[in-house]
Design a protein around this motif. Structure first.
Motif, PDB file in Angstrom:
ATOM      1  N   PHE A  30      42.282  36.962  25.402  1.00 36.51           N
ATOM      2  CA  PHE A  30      42.478  38.297  25.981  1.00 36.51           C
ATOM      3  C   PHE A  30      41.771  38.401  27.328  1.00 36.51           C
ATOM      4  O   PHE A  30      42.299  38.994  28.275  1.00 36.51           O
ATOM      5  N   LEU A  31      40.587  37.826  27.410  1.00 32.44           N
ATOM      6  CA  LEU A  31      39.856  37.810  28.674  1.00 32.44           C
ATOM      7  C   LEU A  31      40.627  37.028  29.735  1.00 32.44           C
ATOM      8  O   LEU A  31      40.716  37.459  30.892  1.00 32.44           O
ATOM      9  N   ILE A  32      41.177  35.901  29.361  1.00 34.25           N
ATOM     10  CA  ILE A  32      41.940  35.079  30.307  1.00 34.25           C
ATOM     11  C   ILE A  32      43.145  35.853  30.831  1.00 34.25           C
ATOM     12  O   ILE A  32      43.422  35.846  32.037  1.00 34.25           O
ATOM     13  N   PHE A  33      43.858  36.546  29.948  1.00 33.24           N
ATOM     14  CA  PHE A  33      44.985  37.366  30.387  1.00 33.24           C
ATOM     15  C   PHE A  33      44.523  38.442  31.372  1.00 33.24           C
ATOM     16  O   PHE A  33      45.124  38.638  32.429  1.00 33.24           O
ATOM     17  N   TYR A  34      43.451  39.133  31.019  1.00 33.62           N
ATOM     18  CA  TYR A  34      42.903  40.194  31.870  1.00 33.62           C
ATOM     19  C   TYR A  34      42.489  39.635  33.232  1.00 33.62           C
ATOM     20  O   TYR A  34      42.783  40.235  34.279  1.00 33.62           O
ATOM     21  N   LEU A  35      41.835  38.487  33.243  1.00 30.64           N
ATOM     22  CA  LEU A  35      41.406  37.881  34.501  1.00 30.64           C
ATOM     23  C   LEU A  35      42.592  37.430  35.347  1.00 30.64           C
ATOM     24  O   LEU A  35      42.538  37.503  36.577  1.00 30.64           O
ATOM     25  N   CYS A  36      43.672  36.982  34.714  1.00 34.05           N
ATOM     26  CA  CYS A  36      44.883  36.616  35.465  1.00 34.05           C
ATOM     27  C   CYS A  36      45.471  37.840  36.167  1.00 34.05           C
ATOM     28  O   CYS A  36      45.866  37.762  37.335  1.00 34.05           O
ATOM     29  N   VAL A  37      45.505  38.957  35.466  1.00 28.76           N
ATOM     30  CA  VAL A  37      46.010  40.195  36.073  1.00 28.76           C
ATOM     31  C   VAL A  37      45.092  40.622  37.214  1.00 28.76           C
ATOM     32  O   VAL A  37      45.565  40.991  38.302  1.00 28.76           O
ATOM     33  N   LEU A  38      43.775  40.567  36.995  1.00 25.39           N
ATOM     34  CA  LEU A  38      42.822  40.922  38.048  1.00 25.39           C
ATOM     35  C   LEU A  38      42.954  39.995  39.257  1.00 25.39           C
ATOM     36  O   LEU A  38      42.890  40.446  40.403  1.00 25.39           O
ATOM     37  N   LEU A  39      43.115  38.717  38.999  1.00 27.76           N
ATOM     38  CA  LEU A  39      43.238  37.752  40.087  1.00 27.76           C
ATOM     39  C   LEU A  39      44.489  38.017  40.906  1.00 27.76           C
ATOM     40  O   LEU A  39      44.457  37.963  42.138  1.00 27.76           O
ATOM     41  N   TYR A  40      45.588  38.309  40.240  1.00 28.18           N
ATOM     42  CA  TYR A  40      46.825  38.643  40.946  1.00 28.18           C
ATOM     43  C   TYR A  40      46.589  39.848  41.869  1.00 28.18           C
ATOM     44  O   TYR A  40      46.966  39.832  43.041  1.00 28.18           O
ATOM     45  N   GLY A  41      45.963  40.891  41.340  1.00 30.92           N
ATOM     46  CA  GLY A  41      45.672  42.071  42.146  1.00 30.92           C
ATOM     47  C   GLY A  41      44.687  41.776  43.264  1.00 30.92           C
ATOM     48  O   GLY A  41      44.821  42.287  44.377  1.00 30.92           O
ATOM     49  N   GLY A  42      43.688  40.935  42.977  1.00 28.63           N
ATOM     50  CA  GLY A  42      42.696  40.589  43.995  1.00 28.63           C
ATOM     51  C   GLY A  42      43.292  39.798  45.142  1.00 28.63           C
ATOM     52  O   GLY A  42      42.975  40.049  46.312  1.00 28.63           O
ATOM     53  N   ILE A  43      44.170  38.855  44.827  1.00 34.32           N
ATOM     54  CA  ILE A  43      44.827  38.071  45.881  1.00 34.32           C
ATOM     55  C   ILE A  43      45.750  38.970  46.690  1.00 34.32           C
ATOM     56  O   ILE A  43      45.779  38.907  47.921  1.00 34.32           O
ATOM     57  N   SER A  44      46.495  39.823  46.010  1.00 40.44           N
ATOM     58  CA  SER A  44      47.390  40.755  46.687  1.00 40.44           C
ATOM     59  C   SER A  44      46.616  41.687  47.614  1.00 40.44           C
ATOM     60  O   SER A  44      47.010  41.912  48.761  1.00 40.44           O
ATOM     61  N   SER A  45      45.510  42.208  47.132  1.00 38.78           N
ATOM     62  CA  SER A  45      44.694  43.122  47.932  1.00 38.78           C
ATOM     63  C   SER A  45      44.050  42.407  49.119  1.00 38.78           C
ATOM     64  O   SER A  45      43.962  42.964  50.218  1.00 38.78           O
ATOM     65  N   THR A  46      43.622  41.177  48.911  1.00 37.13           N
ATOM     66  CA  THR A  46      43.012  40.404  50.000  1.00 37.13           C
ATOM     67  C   THR A  46      44.035  40.077  51.075  1.00 37.13           C
ATOM     68  O   THR A  46      43.744  40.204  52.272  1.00 37.13           O
ATOM     69  N   THR A  47      45.229  39.663  50.681  1.00 35.78           N
ATOM     70  CA  THR A  47      46.251  39.343  51.686  1.00 35.78           C
ATOM     71  C   THR A  47      46.663  40.604  52.455  1.00 35.78           C
ATOM     72  O   THR A  47      46.887  40.533  53.665  1.00 35.78           O
ATOM     73  N   TYR A  48      46.723  41.735  51.780  1.00 36.84           N
ATOM     74  CA  TYR A  48      47.020  42.996  52.464  1.00 36.84           C
ATOM     75  C   TYR A  48      45.931  43.311  53.490  1.00 36.84           C
ATOM     76  O   TYR A  48      46.232  43.683  54.629  1.00 36.84           O
ATOM     77  N   ALA A  49      44.680  43.162  53.086  1.00 42.50           N
ATOM     78  CA  ALA A  49      43.563  43.454  53.985  1.00 42.50           C
ATOM     79  C   ALA A  49      43.573  42.530  55.202  1.00 42.50           C
ATOM     80  O   ALA A  49      43.278  42.959  56.319  1.00 42.50           O
ATOM     81  N   LEU A  50      43.905  41.272  55.001  1.00 47.23           N
ATOM     82  CA  LEU A  50      43.982  40.322  56.110  1.00 47.23           C
ATOM     83  C   LEU A  50      45.174  40.619  57.021  1.00 47.23           C
ATOM     84  O   LEU A  50      45.061  40.594  58.244  1.00 47.23           O
ATOM     85  N   GLU A  51      46.306  40.888  56.412  1.00 42.86           N
ATOM     86  CA  GLU A  51      47.538  41.106  57.165  1.00 42.86           C
ATOM     87  C   GLU A  51      47.484  42.362  58.037  1.00 42.86           C
ATOM     88  O   GLU A  51      47.933  42.367  59.169  1.00 42.86           O
ATOM     89  N   TYR A  52      46.911  43.428  57.497  1.00 44.94           N
ATOM     90  CA  TYR A  52      46.918  44.707  58.216  1.00 44.94           C
ATOM     91  C   TYR A  52      45.559  45.081  58.800  1.00 44.94           C
ATOM     92  O   TYR A  52      45.413  46.169  59.353  1.00 44.94           O
ATOM     93  N   GLY A  53      44.578  44.193  58.708  1.00 46.65           N
ATOM     94  CA  GLY A  53      43.267  44.487  59.275  1.00 46.65           C
ATOM     95  C   GLY A  53      42.618  45.710  58.637  1.00 46.65           C
ATOM     96  O   GLY A  53      42.020  46.535  59.336  1.00 46.65           O
TER      97      GLY A  53
END
Length: 175
Positions: A99-122
């Motif tokens: 269950f933790l692994i599933f939760y961390l996969c979802v968090l990681l997906y959101g974290g990567i998405s949020s990081t790329t957004y922050a980089l792309e749009y400053g």
């Protein structure tokens, strides 16, 4: 040594080093907050200190989390767990860590998405200081990834234990 045992030992060693580094971030946090107190007392408060302290705390918490998991120092509801045999603990841990692994996969997906957004749009914080957000988001994504690696290592360690193979955590002396 099997590839699974090498994976467990490599993740343990890497997260131990990162965790040992992260523990010293508390001193950086203390320094920033001390500077904040001095500048407020002097009548010219630094605008960046509290937000920067929050960023340091994110790094402290997320980079130190996998090390804490490795040491077994995380919070656990111990209603019956303490009385169980090591084999039963490993079996329950092997199921619950999924269950933790599933939760961390979802968090990681959101974290990567949020990081790329922050980089792309400053992206910048909505404060007077207005720092860029990508560094703290990148640290968060890396911390989540390291926690995911450690969770998989713990799962594999439990499975090996149930099969009669013990892969203990490496000793601190090796650091």
């Amino acid at each position: 040594m099997t590839i699974i045992e090498r994976y467990i030992r490599a993740v343990d060693a890497f997260n131990r080093r990162i965790g040992r580094f992260a523990m010293y971030l508390i001193f950086a946090l203390m320094g920033v907050l001390f500077w904040s107190s001095i500048t407020k007392y002097a009548g010219a408060p630094a605008l960046w200190t509290l937000e920067f302290a929050q960023f340091i705390m994110v790094a402290y918490y997320l980079l130190g989390g996998p090390y804490s998991m490795q040491l077994g120092d995380h919070v656990r509801m111990d209603l019956a767990y303490g009385a169980w045999s090591p084999r039963r603990k490993a079996a329950v841990d092997a199921v619950t860590v999924l269950f933790l692994i599933f939760y961390l996969c979802v968090l990681l997906y959101g974290g990567i998405s949020s990081t790329t957004y922050a980089l792309e749009y400053g992206e910048r914080a909505h404060s007077v200081w207005r720092p860029y957000m990508w560094p703290v988001k990148l640290i968060a994504a890396v911390g989540i990834f390291l926690m995911l690696l450690q969770a998989v290592a713990e799962f594999l360690r439990d499975i090996l234990f149930l099969r009669g193979i013990s892969v203990n955590h490496q000793s601190e002396a090796g650091f």
